[in-house]
Design a protein around this motif. Structure first.
Motif, PDB file in Angstrom:
ATOM      1  N   TYR A 297       0.858  -1.173   0.000  1.00 42.71           N
ATOM      2  CA  TYR A 297       0.000   0.000   0.000  1.00 42.71           C
ATOM      3  C   TYR A 297       0.898   1.227   0.000  1.00 42.71           C
ATOM      4  CZ  TYR A 297      -3.557   3.347   1.476  1.00 42.71           C
ATOM      5  OH  TYR A 297      -4.411   4.427   1.548  1.00 42.71           O
ATOM      6  N   PHE A 298       0.605   2.185  -0.868  1.00 44.34           N
ATOM      7  CA  PHE A 298       1.421   3.380  -1.018  1.00 44.34           C
ATOM      8  C   PHE A 298       0.584   4.618  -0.737  1.00 44.34           C
ATOM      9  CE2 PHE A 298       3.117   0.190  -3.856  1.00 44.34           C
ATOM     10  CZ  PHE A 298       4.487   0.273  -3.674  1.00 44.34           C
ATOM     11  N   ASP A 299       1.201   5.610  -0.133  1.00 39.30           N
ATOM     12  CA  ASP A 299       0.582   6.922   0.055  1.00 39.30           C
ATOM     13  C   ASP A 299       1.651   7.924  -0.379  1.00 39.30           C
ATOM     14  OD1 ASP A 299      -0.848   9.149   0.753  1.00 39.30           O
ATOM     15  OD2 ASP A 299      -1.213   8.508   2.810  1.00 39.30           O
ATOM     16  N   VAL A 300       1.523   8.446  -1.599  1.00 37.58           N
ATOM     17  CA  VAL A 300       2.598   9.204  -2.235  1.00 37.58           C
ATOM     18  C   VAL A 300       2.097  10.569  -2.687  1.00 37.58           C
ATOM     19  CG1 VAL A 300       4.273   9.196  -4.127  1.00 37.58           C
ATOM     20  CG2 VAL A 300       3.591   7.042  -3.067  1.00 37.58           C
ATOM     21  N   ARG A 301       2.900  11.587  -2.450  1.00 37.54           N
ATOM     22  CA  ARG A 301       2.602  12.924  -2.938  1.00 37.54           C
ATOM     23  C   ARG A 301       3.210  13.057  -4.333  1.00 37.54           C
ATOM     24  NH1 ARG A 301       3.474  17.292   1.220  1.00 37.54           N
ATOM     25  NH2 ARG A 301       1.664  16.177   1.946  1.00 37.54           N
ATOM     26  N   HIS A 302       2.472  13.590  -5.259  1.00 34.21           N
ATOM     27  CA  HIS A 302       2.903  13.730  -6.653  1.00 34.21           C
ATOM     28  C   HIS A 302       4.010  14.773  -6.795  1.00 34.21           C
ATOM     29  CE1 HIS A 302       2.761  13.817 -10.971  1.00 34.21           C
ATOM     30  NE2 HIS A 302       2.355  15.068 -11.007  1.00 34.21           N
ATOM     31  N   SER A 303       4.987  14.464  -7.635  1.00 32.58           N
ATOM     32  CA  SER A 303       6.064  15.404  -7.943  1.00 32.58           C
ATOM     33  C   SER A 303       6.310  15.387  -9.441  1.00 32.58           C
ATOM     34  CB  SER A 303       7.354  15.006  -7.212  1.00 32.58           C
ATOM     35  OG  SER A 303       8.424  15.783  -7.680  1.00 32.58           O
ATOM     36  N   GLU A 304       6.092  16.510 -10.096  1.00 34.42           N
ATOM     37  CA  GLU A 304       6.299  16.604 -11.546  1.00 34.42           C
ATOM     38  C   GLU A 304       7.746  16.302 -11.934  1.00 34.42           C
ATOM     39  OE1 GLU A 304       4.354  17.072 -14.192  1.00 34.42           O
ATOM     40  OE2 GLU A 304       2.525  17.210 -12.992  1.00 34.42           O
ATOM     41  N   ARG A 305       8.696  16.751 -11.106  1.00 35.33           N
ATOM     42  CA  ARG A 305      10.125  16.601 -11.437  1.00 35.33           C
ATOM     43  C   ARG A 305      10.642  15.183 -11.259  1.00 35.33           C
ATOM     44  NH1 ARG A 305      12.037  20.275  -7.564  1.00 35.33           N
ATOM     45  NH2 ARG A 305      10.083  21.378  -7.381  1.00 35.33           N
ATOM     46  N   SER A 306      10.061  14.423 -10.360  1.00 37.17           N
ATOM     47  CA  SER A 306      10.535  13.051 -10.160  1.00 37.17           C
ATOM     48  C   SER A 306       9.344  12.123  -9.952  1.00 37.17           C
ATOM     49  CB  SER A 306      11.491  12.978  -8.971  1.00 37.17           C
ATOM     50  OG  SER A 306      10.860  13.432  -7.807  1.00 37.17           O
ATOM     51  N   PRO A 307       8.754  11.650 -11.049  1.00 32.02           N
ATOM     52  CA  PRO A 307       7.587  10.777 -10.944  1.00 32.02           C
ATOM     53  C   PRO A 307       7.935   9.463 -10.223  1.00 32.02           C
ATOM     54  CG  PRO A 307       8.353  10.909 -13.210  1.00 32.02           C
ATOM     55  CD  PRO A 307       9.167  11.868 -12.420  1.00 32.02           C
ATOM     56  N   PHE A 308       7.005   8.980  -9.439  1.00 34.19           N
ATOM     57  CA  PHE A 308       7.159   7.734  -8.705  1.00 34.19           C
ATOM     58  C   PHE A 308       6.465   6.643  -9.511  1.00 34.19           C
ATOM     59  CE2 PHE A 308       5.903   4.829  -5.190  1.00 34.19           C
ATOM     60  CZ  PHE A 308       7.167   4.573  -4.681  1.00 34.19           C
ATOM     61  N   VAL A 309       7.220   5.641  -9.953  1.00 29.23           N
ATOM     62  CA  VAL A 309       6.683   4.578 -10.797  1.00 29.23           C
ATOM     63  C   VAL A 309       6.996   3.236 -10.146  1.00 29.23           C
ATOM     64  CG1 VAL A 309       6.701   3.529 -13.096  1.00 29.23           C
ATOM     65  CG2 VAL A 309       7.075   5.989 -12.863  1.00 29.23           C
TER      66      VAL A 309
ATOM     67  N   VAL B 284      -9.713  -0.906  -0.327  1.00 31.64           N
ATOM     68  CA  VAL B 284      -8.465  -0.864  -1.082  1.00 31.64           C
ATOM     69  C   VAL B 284      -7.350  -1.632  -0.392  1.00 31.64           C
ATOM     70  CG1 VAL B 284      -6.622   0.645  -1.914  1.00 31.64           C
ATOM     71  CG2 VAL B 284      -9.009   1.206  -2.404  1.00 31.64           C
ATOM     72  N   ALA B 285      -7.170  -1.446   0.873  1.00 29.86           N
ATOM     73  CA  ALA B 285      -6.109  -2.155   1.608  1.00 29.86           C
ATOM     74  C   ALA B 285      -6.694  -2.799   2.855  1.00 29.86           C
ATOM     75  CB  ALA B 285      -4.970  -1.215   1.947  1.00 29.86           C
ATOM     76  N   ALA B 286      -7.802  -3.491   2.680  1.00 31.01           N
ATOM     77  CA  ALA B 286      -8.490  -4.129   3.808  1.00 31.01           C
ATOM     78  C   ALA B 286      -7.570  -5.085   4.561  1.00 31.01           C
ATOM     79  CB  ALA B 286      -9.730  -4.858   3.308  1.00 31.01           C
ATOM     80  N   TRP B 287      -6.606  -5.666   3.858  1.00 30.23           N
ATOM     81  CA  TRP B 287      -5.683  -6.620   4.485  1.00 30.23           C
ATOM     82  C   TRP B 287      -4.893  -5.982   5.619  1.00 30.23           C
ATOM     83  CZ3 TRP B 287      -0.462  -5.408   4.153  1.00 30.23           C
ATOM     84  CH2 TRP B 287      -0.101  -4.475   3.175  1.00 30.23           C
TER      85      TRP B 287
ATOM     86  N   VAL C 242      -4.513  -3.229  -9.211  1.00 32.55           N
ATOM     87  CA  VAL C 242      -4.200  -1.888  -8.723  1.00 32.55           C
ATOM     88  C   VAL C 242      -5.521  -1.262  -8.288  1.00 32.55           C
ATOM     89  CG1 VAL C 242      -3.227   0.376  -9.277  1.00 32.55           C
ATOM     90  CG2 VAL C 242      -2.263  -1.692 -10.338  1.00 32.55           C
ATOM     91  N   SER C 243      -5.561  -0.778  -7.019  1.00 33.03           N
ATOM     92  CA  SER C 243      -6.773  -0.183  -6.453  1.00 33.03           C
ATOM     93  C   SER C 243      -6.422   1.162  -5.840  1.00 33.03           C
ATOM     94  CB  SER C 243      -7.339  -1.091  -5.354  1.00 33.03           C
ATOM     95  OG  SER C 243      -7.484  -2.422  -5.805  1.00 33.03           O
ATOM     96  N   VAL C 244      -7.305   2.162  -6.056  1.00 34.59           N
ATOM     97  CA  VAL C 244      -7.028   3.527  -5.591  1.00 34.59           C
ATOM     98  C   VAL C 244      -7.996   3.919  -4.480  1.00 34.59           C
ATOM     99  CG1 VAL C 244      -6.919   5.954  -6.282  1.00 34.59           C
ATOM    100  CG2 VAL C 244      -6.116   4.178  -7.842  1.00 34.59           C
TER     101      VAL C 244
END
Length: 169
Positions: A8-20, A92-95, A48-50
């Motif tokens: 499970y990820f909680d990520v803030r978006h960054s135009e300069r360095s995309p997280f993939v 989404v992350a019930a587990w 993939v669930s959001v």
């Protein structure tokens, strides 16, 4: 980043360095969000669930979809199929809260999850039921035997144990 398993990820978006996140040929690009990826090597699907925000999902460098809150995509890389559906964001992350929730999942994939979760060996002797799609949920605390009994009732199968194996037939 590469992933094999579930996270499970909680990520803030960054135009300069995309997280993939790469899971085989599937890539999930974060556009500012919290989401879950389920990509175990023994499962037929990558899911993939959001829960919040937005992610872009690509397969073999081709964009499949952009998901927002309450959406899920299930990609079968063996059969080249893609299923999108709406889900409750709380699922989404019930587990993470000990909830095992399956919506239209194949018995074989559920059994693979249970093997990992409870560190046991499970065999399905009846090949006809391996691909049956099931919707069910239970708490992790119920234990492997009760979880398997639920699955057997849903598939009209029986459960037995032999030499350290749980056998569904």
């Amino acid at each position: 980043m590469s992933l094999s398993g579930e996270a499970y990820f909680d990520v803030r978006h960054s135009e300069r360095s995309p997280f993939v996140i790469h899971t085989g040929k599937l890539s999930t690009t974060v556009l500012g969000t919290s989401f879950n990826i389920k990509a175990y090597p023994d499962r037929q699907h990558i899911v993939v669930s959001v829960s919040t925000g937005k992610v872009k999902v690509s397969y073999d460098n081709v964009v499949l979809t952009t998901l927002v809150r309450g959406q899920q995509v299930k990609v079968n890389s063996r059969l080249n199929t893609v299923e999108e559906k709406k889900i409750a964001p709380a699922e989404v992350a019930a587990w993470q809260q000990g909830n095992m929730s399956y919506d239209d999942e194949e018995l074989g994939d559920i059994v693979a999850d249970l093997e990992r979760l409870y560190n046991v060996k499970i065999r399905i002797d009846n090949g006809a039921i391996r691909a049956l799609k099931i919707s069910t949920s239970f708490r992790r605390e119920i234990g492997i035997e009760q979880a398997l009994q639920v699955l057997c009732r849903l598939t009209d199968a029986t459960l037995r144990q032999s030499e350290g194996w749980y056998i569904i037939q």
